[in-house]
Scaffold this motif. Structure first.
Motif, PDB file in Angstrom:
ATOM      1  N   GLY A  98       0.481  -2.271   8.977  1.00 33.82           N
ATOM      2  CA  GLY A  98       0.296  -1.305   8.204  1.00 33.82           C
ATOM      3  C   GLY A  98      -0.269  -0.021   9.197  1.00 33.82           C
ATOM      4  O   GLY A  98       0.373   0.993   9.344  1.00 33.82           O
ATOM      5  N   LEU A  99      -1.152  -0.473   9.972  1.00 33.75           N
ATOM      6  CA  LEU A  99      -1.429   0.597  10.805  1.00 33.75           C
ATOM      7  C   LEU A  99      -0.785   1.012  11.978  1.00 33.75           C
ATOM      8  O   LEU A  99      -0.386   2.144  12.321  1.00 33.75           O
ATOM      9  CB  LEU A  99      -2.946   0.193  11.717  1.00 33.75           C
ATOM     10  N   VAL A 100      -0.124  -0.009  12.708  1.00 27.85           N
ATOM     11  CA  VAL A 100       0.919   0.286  13.803  1.00 27.85           C
ATOM     12  C   VAL A 100       2.119   0.889  13.030  1.00 27.85           C
ATOM     13  O   VAL A 100       2.736   2.156  13.543  1.00 27.85           O
ATOM     14  CB  VAL A 100       1.442  -0.963  14.263  1.00 27.85           C
ATOM     15  N   GLY A 101       2.409   0.616  11.890  1.00 24.72           N
ATOM     16  CA  GLY A 101       3.751   1.330  11.122  1.00 24.72           C
ATOM     17  C   GLY A 101       3.348   2.708  11.071  1.00 24.72           C
ATOM     18  O   GLY A 101       4.190   3.735  11.192  1.00 24.72           O
ATOM     19  N   ALA A 102       2.162   2.942  10.314  1.00 23.74           N
ATOM     20  CA  ALA A 102       1.947   4.422  10.109  1.00 23.74           C
ATOM     21  C   ALA A 102       1.591   5.215  11.124  1.00 23.74           C
ATOM     22  O   ALA A 102       2.168   6.374  11.073  1.00 23.74           O
ATOM     23  CB  ALA A 102       0.408   4.385   9.121  1.00 23.74           C
ATOM     24  N   TYR A 103       1.078   4.529  12.406  1.00 18.00           N
ATOM     25  CA  TYR A 103       1.161   5.231  13.633  1.00 18.00           C
ATOM     26  C   TYR A 103       2.399   5.960  14.016  1.00 18.00           C
ATOM     27  O   TYR A 103       2.873   7.057  14.462  1.00 18.00           O
ATOM     28  CB  TYR A 103       0.365   4.597  14.524  1.00 18.00           C
ATOM     29  N   HIS A 104       3.294   4.694  13.916  1.00 22.97           N
ATOM     30  CA  HIS A 104       4.770   5.104  14.683  1.00 22.97           C
ATOM     31  C   HIS A 104       5.388   6.039  13.656  1.00 22.97           C
ATOM     32  O   HIS A 104       6.228   6.711  14.170  1.00 22.97           O
ATOM     33  CB  HIS A 104       5.478   3.637  14.598  1.00 22.97           C
ATOM     34  N   ILE A 128      -5.992  -4.785  -3.438  1.00 28.82           N
ATOM     35  CA  ILE A 128      -6.424  -3.620  -2.645  1.00 28.82           C
ATOM     36  C   ILE A 128      -6.032  -3.446  -1.315  1.00 28.82           C
ATOM     37  O   ILE A 128      -5.660  -2.356  -0.796  1.00 28.82           O
ATOM     38  CB  ILE A 128      -7.912  -3.875  -3.016  1.00 28.82           C
ATOM     39  N   THR A 129      -5.952  -4.496  -0.592  1.00 28.42           N
ATOM     40  CA  THR A 129      -5.500  -4.765   0.752  1.00 28.42           C
ATOM     41  C   THR A 129      -4.223  -4.125   0.791  1.00 28.42           C
ATOM     42  O   THR A 129      -3.958  -3.449   1.764  1.00 28.42           O
ATOM     43  CB  THR A 129      -5.750  -5.931   1.371  1.00 28.42           C
ATOM     44  N   LEU A 130      -3.199  -4.857   0.205  1.00 21.41           N
ATOM     45  CA  LEU A 130      -1.796  -4.364   0.075  1.00 21.41           C
ATOM     46  C   LEU A 130      -1.565  -2.739  -0.253  1.00 21.41           C
ATOM     47  O   LEU A 130      -0.920  -2.119   0.362  1.00 21.41           O
ATOM     48  CB  LEU A 130      -0.948  -5.123  -0.878  1.00 21.41           C
ATOM     49  N   ALA A 131      -2.393  -2.326  -1.281  1.00 19.97           N
ATOM     50  CA  ALA A 131      -2.368  -0.978  -1.697  1.00 19.97           C
ATOM     51  C   ALA A 131      -2.699  -0.134  -0.611  1.00 19.97           C
ATOM     52  O   ALA A 131      -2.038   0.928  -0.343  1.00 19.97           O
ATOM     53  CB  ALA A 131      -3.135  -0.613  -2.798  1.00 19.97           C
ATOM     54  N   ALA A 132      -3.753  -0.405   0.357  1.00 21.41           N
ATOM     55  CA  ALA A 132      -4.178   0.436   1.249  1.00 21.41           C
ATOM     56  C   ALA A 132      -3.172   0.489   2.343  1.00 21.41           C
ATOM     57  O   ALA A 132      -2.578   1.424   2.753  1.00 21.41           O
ATOM     58  CB  ALA A 132      -5.583  -0.115   2.160  1.00 21.41           C
ATOM     59  N   ALA A 133      -2.497  -0.797   2.893  1.00 17.68           N
ATOM     60  CA  ALA A 133      -1.598  -0.542   4.033  1.00 17.68           C
ATOM     61  C   ALA A 133      -0.222   0.024   3.327  1.00 17.68           C
ATOM     62  O   ALA A 133       0.478   1.020   4.110  1.00 17.68           O
ATOM     63  CB  ALA A 133      -1.141  -2.219   4.012  1.00 17.68           C
ATOM     64  N   GLU A 134       0.115  -0.196   2.218  1.00 14.10           N
ATOM     65  CA  GLU A 134       1.383   0.450   1.332  1.00 14.10           C
ATOM     66  C   GLU A 134       1.142   1.924   1.452  1.00 14.10           C
ATOM     67  O   GLU A 134       2.115   2.702   1.784  1.00 14.10           O
ATOM     68  CB  GLU A 134       1.565  -0.201   0.032  1.00 14.10           C
ATOM     69  N   VAL A 135       0.085   2.420   0.964  1.00 18.59           N
ATOM     70  CA  VAL A 135      -0.333   3.674   0.848  1.00 18.59           C
ATOM     71  C   VAL A 135       0.009   4.579   2.351  1.00 18.59           C
ATOM     72  O   VAL A 135       0.450   5.681   2.540  1.00 18.59           O
ATOM     73  CB  VAL A 135      -1.510   4.312   0.320  1.00 18.59           C
ATOM     74  N   GLY A 136      -0.796   3.806   3.436  1.00 20.27           N
ATOM     75  CA  GLY A 136      -0.706   4.133   4.928  1.00 20.27           C
ATOM     76  C   GLY A 136       0.666   4.471   5.237  1.00 20.27           C
ATOM     77  O   GLY A 136       0.992   5.602   5.673  1.00 20.27           O
ATOM     78  N   ILE A 137       1.505   3.605   5.140  1.00 23.35           N
ATOM     79  CA  ILE A 137       2.923   3.564   5.602  1.00 23.35           C
ATOM     80  C   ILE A 137       3.627   4.729   4.803  1.00 23.35           C
ATOM     81  O   ILE A 137       4.176   5.233   5.159  1.00 23.35           O
ATOM     82  CB  ILE A 137       3.546   2.160   5.461  1.00 23.35           C
ATOM     83  N   ALA A 138       3.498   4.700   3.368  1.00 24.83           N
ATOM     84  CA  ALA A 138       4.223   5.503   2.629  1.00 24.83           C
ATOM     85  C   ALA A 138       3.668   6.764   3.133  1.00 24.83           C
ATOM     86  O   ALA A 138       4.778   7.825   2.878  1.00 24.83           O
ATOM     87  CB  ALA A 138       3.918   5.230   0.981  1.00 24.83           C
ATOM     88  N   LEU A 139       2.515   7.265   3.195  1.00 21.64           N
ATOM     89  CA  LEU A 139       2.064   8.578   3.381  1.00 21.64           C
ATOM     90  C   LEU A 139       2.739   8.972   4.679  1.00 21.64           C
ATOM     91  O   LEU A 139       3.228  10.395   4.804  1.00 21.64           O
ATOM     92  CB  LEU A 139       0.790   8.803   3.206  1.00 21.64           C
ATOM     93  N   ALA A 140       2.809   8.305   5.840  1.00 21.50           N
ATOM     94  CA  ALA A 140       3.446   8.526   7.136  1.00 21.50           C
ATOM     95  C   ALA A 140       4.947   8.826   6.819  1.00 21.50           C
ATOM     96  O   ALA A 140       5.319   9.989   7.466  1.00 21.50           O
ATOM     97  CB  ALA A 140       3.127   7.151   7.925  1.00 21.50           C
TER      98      ALA A 140
END
Lengths: 206, 102
Positions: free
Chosen positions: A153-159, B68-80
């Motif tokens: 998620g971190l790498v994907g969001a950064y990219h 909660i872990t999945l939600a955090a990862a999902e929100v990060g990518i979705a907002l990007a």
């Protein structure tokens, strides 16, 4: 007393979740979402899960909602956008899906409430120590995989959030080639599109 | 000290899930769809907590931590993704975004 507290919390949670999906202003919706998360955290506490309640407040209402707030600040919605959003909420296309989802909701409520088990939850406390022992005992592989997910998620969001590179090396080279081509006089044999455009420009200038 | 019946906890989770579903279907702004998705995730998490409380087992809370872990990862990518989509459509309208080419 516990039941009354739970009813109050559930009412607050449902009301604020309905407000989230009916607001036109993103900031208002976010504040209602935070209210809903806090109410749910208290419900977790009443159900005998204080560790989950603390996580809900810290991670969800804290970290994830701060992400939302910063994203909305970047989007910079104007008053016209909010009015457009308001009109799209009142559109007639809203009612069909809502009615269908409500029918599903009534079916679920009927199935759950017709079971007539009426088993009361004993308030058996599950504290953070037991959760931690379970996380690093039988669930240790799931924890490792969750760390992989967070890294991805971190790498994907950064990219994804990187700004688009405008002046790459290849683009600069292409621009240089175009300039050279446009400086040459257009010949009838090598008349590709670029040269035709530059030729027409020259004629227009003349 | 009247404890809470299990049906009422499950009813709250089902209502939250349905409200989130209505929000996802009815709203056209992608940001609000994301918020409705968060409501649905919280409904599911509440169901896990209620079940864990009913069986007096830790597994419900462990699953909640995974959610909660999945939600955090999902929100990060979705907002990007939304930040990139914002350059194509300022209103983040899903109907406008559905007509993108390439």
């Amino acid at each position: 007393m516990i039941q009354i507290l739970f009813y109050l919390t559930a009412t607050i949670a449902i009301f604020s979740s309905v407000m989230v999906i009916t607001r036109a202003n993103a900031i208002h919706a976010m504040l209602y979402l935070i209210t809903m998360l806090l109410a749910l955290a208290f419900a977790f506490y009443l159900l005998g899960a204080p560790f989950a309640a603390a996580l809900e407040v810290i991670v969800y209402a804290g970290a994830i909602m701060v992400l939302f707030v910063f994203a909305v600040m970047m989007f910079n919605f104007t008053k016209e956008d909010i009015e457009h959003e308001q009109q799209s909420i009142h559109a007639a296309s809203w009612f069909g899906p809502a009615i269908l989802a409500s029918i599903i909701l009534f079916e679920l409520v009927y199935v759950i409430s017709s079971s007539q088990t009426n088993i009361a939850l004993t308030r058996h406390l599950i504290d953070a120590k037991m959760v931690g022992i379970a996380l690093f005992g039988p669930y240790v592989l799931a924890v490792e995989i969750a760390s992989f997910v967070l890294l991805a998620g971190l790498v994907g969001a950064y990219h994804l959030a990187k700004p688009v590179q405008v002046n790459t090396v290849t683009n600069m080279e292409e621009n240089a080639i175009k300039k050279e081509q446009s400086s040459q006089p257009p010949t009838a044999i090598h008349a590709d599109n670029n040269q035709q455009k530059s030729a027409t420009k020259k004629f227009a200038n003349n | 000290m009247m404890p809470i019946p299990i049906e009422q906890g499950l009813l709250l989770s089902v209502v939250l899930f349905s409200v989130g579903l209505i929000g996802i279907i009815a709203r056209r702004n992608v940001l609000f769809m994301l918020m409705a998705l968060e409501i649905m995730l919280n409904g599911a998490a509440l169901a896990f907590i209620v079940a864990g409380s009913y069986w007096q087992s830790v597994d419900g809370q462990v699953m909640f931590i995974m959610i909660i872990t999945l939600a955090a990862a999902e929100v990060g990518i979705a907002l990007a993704l939304l930040i990139q989509l914002h350059k194509r459509s300022t209103r983040l309208d899903i109907d406008e975004l559905a007509q993108m080419k390439g």
